[in-house]
Design an enzyme around this catalytic site. Structure first.
Site, PDB file in Angstrom:
ATOM      1  N   TYR A  71       0.801  -1.117  -0.477  1.00 28.76           N
ATOM      2  CA  TYR A  71      -0.138  -0.002   0.355  1.00 28.76           C
ATOM      3  C   TYR A  71       0.287   1.283  -0.084  1.00 28.76           C
ATOM      4  O   TYR A  71       0.651   2.017  -0.563  1.00 28.76           O
ATOM      5  CB  TYR A  71      -0.472  -0.218   1.554  1.00 28.76           C
ATOM      6  CG  TYR A  71      -1.472   1.608   1.724  1.00 28.76           C
ATOM      7  CD1 TYR A  71      -2.834   1.638   0.070  1.00 28.76           C
ATOM      8  CD2 TYR A  71      -1.265   2.109   1.954  1.00 28.76           C
ATOM      9  CE1 TYR A  71      -3.870   2.858   1.233  1.00 28.76           C
ATOM     10  CE2 TYR A  71      -1.725   3.086   1.946  1.00 28.76           C
ATOM     11  CZ  TYR A  71      -3.255   3.698   1.294  1.00 28.76           C
ATOM     12  OH  TYR A  71      -3.598   4.920   1.616  1.00 28.76           O
ATOM     13  N   ARG A  91       1.906   8.577  12.358  1.00 32.89           N
ATOM     14  CA  ARG A  91       1.786   9.868  13.385  1.00 32.89           C
ATOM     15  C   ARG A  91      -0.193   9.672  13.470  1.00 32.89           C
ATOM     16  O   ARG A  91      -1.486  10.083  13.826  1.00 32.89           O
ATOM     17  CB  ARG A  91       2.057  10.420  12.745  1.00 32.89           C
ATOM     18  CG  ARG A  91       1.657  12.262  12.966  1.00 32.89           C
ATOM     19  CD  ARG A  91       2.247  13.116  12.423  1.00 32.89           C
ATOM     20  NE  ARG A  91       0.708  13.009  11.024  1.00 32.89           N
ATOM     21  CZ  ARG A  91       1.283  13.483   9.469  1.00 32.89           C
ATOM     22  NH1 ARG A  91       2.913  14.185   9.806  1.00 32.89           N
ATOM     23  NH2 ARG A  91       0.871  13.561   9.080  1.00 32.89           N
ATOM     24  N   ARG A 143     -11.184   5.226   8.776  1.00 23.95           N
ATOM     25  CA  ARG A 143      -9.727   4.324   7.566  1.00 23.95           C
ATOM     26  C   ARG A 143      -8.906   3.513   8.775  1.00 23.95           C
ATOM     27  O   ARG A 143      -8.232   4.418   9.586  1.00 23.95           O
ATOM     28  CB  ARG A 143      -9.626   6.138   7.172  1.00 23.95           C
ATOM     29  CG  ARG A 143     -10.196   6.605   5.979  1.00 23.95           C
ATOM     30  CD  ARG A 143      -9.352   7.033   5.013  1.00 23.95           C
ATOM     31  NE  ARG A 143      -8.655   8.365   6.035  1.00 23.95           N
ATOM     32  CZ  ARG A 143      -9.414   9.090   5.998  1.00 23.95           C
ATOM     33  NH1 ARG A 143      -9.371   9.824   4.992  1.00 23.95           N
ATOM     34  NH2 ARG A 143      -7.764  10.884   6.407  1.00 23.95           N
ATOM     35  N   PHE A 181      15.244  19.520  -1.240  1.00 24.18           N
ATOM     36  CA  PHE A 181      14.081  18.865  -1.520  1.00 24.18           C
ATOM     37  C   PHE A 181      13.999  17.748  -1.137  1.00 24.18           C
ATOM     38  O   PHE A 181      12.822  17.276  -0.235  1.00 24.18           O
ATOM     39  CB  PHE A 181      13.664  19.243  -3.036  1.00 24.18           C
ATOM     40  CG  PHE A 181      12.261  18.237  -3.571  1.00 24.18           C
ATOM     41  CD1 PHE A 181      11.127  19.107  -3.249  1.00 24.18           C
ATOM     42  CD2 PHE A 181      11.958  16.519  -3.675  1.00 24.18           C
ATOM     43  CE1 PHE A 181      10.269  18.734  -4.318  1.00 24.18           C
ATOM     44  CE2 PHE A 181      11.205  16.452  -3.891  1.00 24.18           C
ATOM     45  CZ  PHE A 181       9.715  17.140  -4.217  1.00 24.18           C
TER      46      PHE A 181
END
Length: 410
Positions: free
Chosen positions: A170, A217, A227, A287
């Protein structure tokens, strides 16, 4: 408010003020005046929908910046479809499966979403138009990742995350593919070597580290919205239902499960260090580095923390800004990872079922950070507490001086 939260941490106060007045590696580089109308819209949507990535995307060099912006918005639109629980499955599944085809359709949009980021679906024409203006080397990557992610989302829209392998799969679909796509864009821009885009295993692991951190978290938020992303293989060892951890009598079991999942996530850190060591362009390095150091800090904050089951655990903005300002080199990355790994190691309960595995991966990460034998701290050039208080007072007077004088005179 952020300054007040950091008032007892002078380094954070100073970092927040520096950041407020323009310091740091996330200064936007795009020229809005030279942009097309649709491009300006896209950057507005980026700022509206991204809490974490808007600033670092806009600090990227060259045409990579616009490619990553559009990549983000395309995947944000796809993710909005997946997250919207009001869209019936019979409508959602075909939409996810064919979403990549909408990139070539100048008329398609979706106006029935109830999600907060629905603007990227309602005005998808603008995003798709900018996609079609990109160089082919970028378009191929974005369309390919969008297709694979859409098909992966379909799979988990129809079944739960049961095993730990399911959890990895997932996370691959929703974040590992993002890491792979970004890495291919970095290489396509020629700002990074070809190996960065070719080594999909490392790129995938970068994404998994971030996604697992978010899932850990966001336990309470996801639970309240119906969910479940914690793998049943793990949580079923400690409870009959995942929601049981919210009950005070199940707190110890919940912490054991939480710590086991954090230990799982920490196994991606060696890949993070290897991936980061290959980067050459400073804007690409920044980034990639900023989300990774935020993730390790978040895991350290969540580890063995009962608040995960009662609220959303976040690091202070002052902490985040310090890491953002510092995470510009491999030495700094190693230091940050080392310090937070050490924090986890010191707070590992001796009776925790995962304690041995936790200490083992912490030791490995410390060794890879070259700091197994000694505590590393970033040199501090920040003022003592009394100076941070003085700086805050000056800032308050600067910001609210006229209102204060008006109040006095009245």
């Amino acid at each position: 408010m952020d300054l007040l939260k950091s008032i007892t941490h002078p380094d954070e106060v100073y970092a927040l003020l520096k950041f407020k007045f323009g310091a740091g590696p996330t200064k936007p580089k795009q020229d809005h005046a030279s942009m097309t109308k649709t491009a300006r819209k896209c950057y507005n949507y980026l700022n509206q929908t991204s809490r974490s990535f808007a600033a670092v995307i806009q600090a990227l060099d060259g045409d990579l910046r616009h490619a990553v912006c559009i990549f983000y918005l395309v995947l944000r639109a796809l993710d909005t479809v997946e997250d919207d629980m009001t869209i019936p499955l019979k409508e959602k599944i075909p939409m996810l499966q064919t979403f990549h085809e909408k990139l070539e359709d100048p008329t398609w949009n979706y106006t029935k979403s109830k999600e907060k980021d629905r603007i990227v679906l309602e005005d998808f024409q603008a995003i798709a138009q900018e996609f079609r203006s990109l160089a082919e080397c970028y378009r191929v990557v974005i369309a390919d990742i969008c297709k694979k992610m859409g098909h992966g989302m379909c799979e988990f829209a129809q079944r739960d995350v049961l095993t730990n392998k399911d959890w990895d799969l997932y996370c691959h679909y929703v974040a590992g593919l993002v890491g792979i796509g970004l890495s291919r864009l970095f290489s396509a821009s020629e700002l990074e070597d070809a190996i960065v885009g070719e080594d999909t295993e490392l790129a995938n692991s970068m994404g998994l580290f971030l996604q697992k951190t978010n899932i850990i978290r966001d336990y309470l938020e996801d639970s309240l919205e119906g969910r479940e992303f914690w793998p049943k293989e793990t949580w079923s060892k400690y409870a009959s239902k995942l929601s049981d951890f919210q009950r005070s009598q199940n707190l110890t079991s919940g912490l054991h499960c939480l710590n086991e999942l954090i230990t799982n996530a920490l196994h991606h850190v060696p890949d993070v260090l290897k991936y980061m060591s290959r980067l050459h362009n400073q804007s690409v390095f920044n980034f990639c580095a900023i989300p990774q150091v935020m993730a390790i800090a978040t895991l350290a904050e969540c580890y063995n923390n009962p608040k995960v089951f009662r609220s959303v655990v976040k690091i202070r903005k002052g902490q985040a800004v310090i890491m953002m300002l510092e995470a510009t080199s491999m030495d700094s990355i190693r230091t940050i990872i080392s310090n937070h790994s050490r924090q986890i190691g010191k707070s590992t309960p001796s009776n925790d079922p995962s304690a041995e595995l936790t200490r083992k991966i912490v030791s490995t990460n410390l060794e890879l950070s070259h700091t197994a034998s000694a505590q590393l701290t970033t040199p501090s050039y920040y003022p003592p507490l009394y100076m941070s208080l003085g700086i805050m007072l000056v800032l308050i007077l600067y910001s609210y001086g006229s209102q204060i004088l008006h109040y006095i005179h009245s």
